[in-house]
Motif scaffolding. Structure first.
Motif, PDB file in Angstrom:
ATOM      1  N   CYS A 103       8.864   1.814   5.716  1.00  0.00           N
ATOM      2  CA  CYS A 103       7.834   1.943   4.690  1.00  0.00           C
ATOM      3  C   CYS A 103       7.559   0.551   4.125  1.00  0.00           C
ATOM      4  O   CYS A 103       6.431   0.092   4.122  1.00  0.00           O
ATOM      5  N   ARG A 127       4.720  -1.324  11.936  1.00  0.00           N
ATOM      6  CA  ARG A 127       4.218  -1.181  10.572  1.00  0.00           C
ATOM      7  C   ARG A 127       5.261  -1.697   9.580  1.00  0.00           C
ATOM      8  O   ARG A 127       6.448  -1.812   9.898  1.00  0.00           O
ATOM      9  N   LYS A 132       2.974  -2.677  -1.940  1.00  0.00           N
ATOM     10  CA  LYS A 132       3.212  -1.242  -1.967  1.00  0.00           C
ATOM     11  C   LYS A 132       2.538  -0.544  -3.136  1.00  0.00           C
ATOM     12  O   LYS A 132       2.726  -0.947  -4.291  1.00  0.00           O
ATOM     13  N   PRO A 133       1.787   0.518  -2.855  1.00  0.00           N
ATOM     14  CA  PRO A 133       1.206   1.318  -3.946  1.00  0.00           C
ATOM     15  C   PRO A 133       2.251   2.311  -4.437  1.00  0.00           C
ATOM     16  O   PRO A 133       2.471   3.342  -3.828  1.00  0.00           O
ATOM     17  N   GLU A 165      -0.548  -2.745   4.664  1.00  0.00           N
ATOM     18  CA  GLU A 165      -1.561  -2.332   3.684  1.00  0.00           C
ATOM     19  C   GLU A 165      -2.104  -3.495   2.857  1.00  0.00           C
ATOM     20  O   GLU A 165      -1.374  -4.405   2.472  1.00  0.00           O
ATOM     21  N   GLN A 183      -4.408  -2.009   6.737  1.00  0.00           N
ATOM     22  CA  GLN A 183      -4.312  -0.603   6.321  1.00  0.00           C
ATOM     23  C   GLN A 183      -4.891  -0.420   4.923  1.00  0.00           C
ATOM     24  O   GLN A 183      -4.581  -1.169   4.014  1.00  0.00           O
ATOM     25  N   GLY A 185      -4.689   2.255   2.101  1.00  0.00           N
ATOM     26  CA  GLY A 185      -3.818   3.376   1.776  1.00  0.00           C
ATOM     27  C   GLY A 185      -4.580   4.561   1.203  1.00  0.00           C
ATOM     28  O   GLY A 185      -5.745   4.442   0.789  1.00  0.00           O
ATOM     29  N   ALA A 186      -3.888   5.700   1.187  1.00  0.00           N
ATOM     30  CA  ALA A 186      -4.483   6.956   0.727  1.00  0.00           C
ATOM     31  C   ALA A 186      -5.097   6.822  -0.675  1.00  0.00           C
ATOM     32  O   ALA A 186      -6.159   7.367  -0.953  1.00  0.00           O
ATOM     33  N   ARG A 187      -4.416   6.065  -1.534  1.00  0.00           N
ATOM     34  CA  ARG A 187      -4.906   5.955  -2.913  1.00  0.00           C
ATOM     35  C   ARG A 187      -6.155   5.097  -3.050  1.00  0.00           C
ATOM     36  O   ARG A 187      -6.836   5.131  -4.065  1.00  0.00           O
ATOM     37  N   LYS A 208      -6.658   5.397   5.688  1.00  0.00           N
ATOM     38  CA  LYS A 208      -5.928   6.643   5.456  1.00  0.00           C
ATOM     39  C   LYS A 208      -6.709   7.582   4.555  1.00  0.00           C
ATOM     40  O   LYS A 208      -7.314   7.158   3.572  1.00  0.00           O
ATOM     41  N   ARG A 238      -2.844  11.855   6.686  1.00  0.00           N
ATOM     42  CA  ARG A 238      -1.442  11.641   6.278  1.00  0.00           C
ATOM     43  C   ARG A 238      -0.941  12.747   5.347  1.00  0.00           C
ATOM     44  O   ARG A 238       0.024  12.582   4.631  1.00  0.00           O
ATOM     45  N   HIS A 273       4.490  10.686   5.871  1.00  0.00           N
ATOM     46  CA  HIS A 273       4.036  10.898   4.498  1.00  0.00           C
ATOM     47  C   HIS A 273       3.616  12.343   4.273  1.00  0.00           C
ATOM     48  O   HIS A 273       3.550  12.805   3.135  1.00  0.00           O
ATOM     49  N   GLU A 299       7.493   6.437   9.904  1.00  0.00           N
ATOM     50  CA  GLU A 299       8.417   5.552   9.183  1.00  0.00           C
ATOM     51  C   GLU A 299       9.831   5.681   9.734  1.00  0.00           C
ATOM     52  O   GLU A 299      10.316   6.774  10.018  1.00  0.00           O
TER      53      GLU A 299
HETATM   54  C1  PEP Z   1       2.458   3.930   3.547  1.00  0.00           C
HETATM   55  O1  PEP Z   1       1.931   3.961   4.680  1.00  0.00           O
HETATM   56  O2  PEP Z   1       3.593   3.481   3.317  1.00  0.00           O
HETATM   57  C2  PEP Z   1       1.710   4.544   2.430  1.00  0.00           C
HETATM   58  C3  PEP Z   1       1.856   4.104   1.189  1.00  0.00           C
HETATM   59  O3  PEP Z   1       0.928   5.567   2.824  1.00  0.00           O
HETATM   60  P1  PEP Z   1      -0.150   6.433   1.988  1.00  0.00           P
HETATM   61  O4  PEP Z   1      -1.178   5.466   1.521  1.00  0.00           O
HETATM   62  O5  PEP Z   1      -0.660   7.400   3.019  1.00  0.00           O
HETATM   63  O6  PEP Z   1       0.589   7.115   0.876  1.00  0.00           O
END
Ligand code: PEP
Ligand code: MN
Length: 350
Positions: A103, A127, A132-133, A165, A183, A185-187, A208, A238, A273, A299
């Motif tokens: 991760c 990856r 990190k979010p 990301e 990348q 991310g989902a957020r 994502k 995801r 995820h 991961e």
């Molecule tokens: C990730 O790939 O570690 C991640 C934070 O993914 P996601 O944005 O899908 O939560």
């Protein structure tokens, strides 16, 4: 937008003339060169612009006005699947591409060990998060640029391209200097400033799906990137938020056939995820392959119990090796190639 379909034998000069004609009138032409013919999507902000002259240019077969919000991502614009090429790996072709790694990038030893294991087992892309979010501001936020350096060096040492990301438009340039795939991310799936920023980059983007975005919203997010001039987009499901609590998110496997029916872009799934627990990852990975996804992102960590983030869902090294071995025969039965183990990276030759 309108779609200008060139005749099958249209010359480079004729295609160039159409592009110039559009540019001179403040229209934005986005060409897509297929094996049979070239199709040009022409974006025009003003719906009243007279587009009729394009139809009579030499080499033009047909001009079709399109009004829907989904344009460049759609199968109407491009029927052939888009194949994203990165460092000798093709995503969206016959190969089922496995992207794997931790991760978060934590230490040099950790990411190097992961890179070696990913490559050894037939993983094709490394990856690792550097930015990190995190839900909590007090959780580990990533190593930042140092993480990018460690990730890239680890990937290079074993010949794997990297994906990581990018969370902010201001960081796109920095991340693009190191990573092979950016990348989102989902957020950040609907962070339009960020989408436009990666649209200007000449590197593939892994987009994502958000926890609460519909497939249509995901495709419109991708449209921002394509409209910005970057056609190298890979979509990633995801897991979405549902009422189910036994897994972290619900993997929407149906996103694969739905997206494939509407868009030419490659689609991968992220079982990690979605599951949130490592014991469920293999089943979801196999389901991804069976559903027709172009790959997965998984991961993995040398000591998952000690991971700085997402340890509970991370496979350990033997778990990842076993997963890769289980994917191969299923892939073979489905006509999808899963890369073989690499003897040059296995323990004995280390
Ligand atoms: C990730 O790939 O570690 C991640 C934070 O993914 P996601 O944005 O899908 O939560
Ligand atoms: Mn994670």
């Amino acid at each position: 937008m309108m779609i200008v379909t060139m005749q099958p034998g249209a010359s480079v000069a004729q295609i160039g003339a159409v592009l110039r004609h559009c540019q001179e009138r403040d229209l934005r032409p986005v060409p897509s060169h297929g094996t049979e013919r070239t199709v040009i999507g022409v974006i025009h902000a003003d719906q009243r612009t007279d587009l009729s002259a394009v139809a009579s240019l030499p080499g033009v077969d047909q001009v079709t006005p399109v009004s829907a919000a989904l344009q460049l991502v759609s199968r109407e614009f491009r029927d052939e699947p888009t194949v994203v090429h990165v460092g000798g790996v093709a995503i969206g072709g016959p190969e089922f591409v496995v992207m794997a790694g931790p991760c978060s990038v934590e230490t040099e030893a950790q990411i190097n060990a992961c890179a070696r294991q990913v490559g050894a087992c037939g993983g094709r892309i490394l990856r690792g998060g550097a930015y990190k979010p995190r839900t909590s501001p007090y959780s580990f936020q990533g190593l930042g640029e140092e993480g990018l350096q460690l990730l890239t060096a680890a990937g290079r040492a074993v010949g794997l391209p990297t994906v990581t990301e990018v969370m902010h438009p201001d960081l796109v340039e920095t991340v693009a200097r190191y990573a092979d795939i950016l990348q989102i991310g989902a957020r950040n799936v609907q962070n339009y400033a960020l989408l436009s920023a990666v649209g200007r980059v000449r590197k593939p983007v892994l987009l994502k799906r958000g926890l609460m975005t519909t497939i249509e919203e995901l495709l419109m997010a991708a449209e921002y990137i394509l409209a910005g001039g970057n056609g190298q987009v890979i979509l990633c499901e995801r897991g979405i938020r549902t009422f189910e609590t036994s897994v972290r998110n619900t993997l929407d496997v149906s996103a694969v056939p739905v997206i494939k029916s509407q868009s030419h872009l490659p689609v991968i799934l992220d079982p990690s995820h979605a599951a949130g627990k490592r014991e469920f990852v293999p089943a979801l990975a196999l389901a991804s392959l069976a559903a027709g996804a172009d790959g997965i992102m998984v991961e993995m960590h040398p000591v998952p119990e000690e991971a700085y983030s997402d340890g509970r869902q991370s496979l350990d090294f033997p778990g990842f090796a076993a997963l890769m071995d289980s994917l191969r025969p299923v892939g073979a039965a489905l006509g999808r190639h899963v890369a073989a183990v690499r003897p040059d990276l296995t323990e004995a030759s280390a």
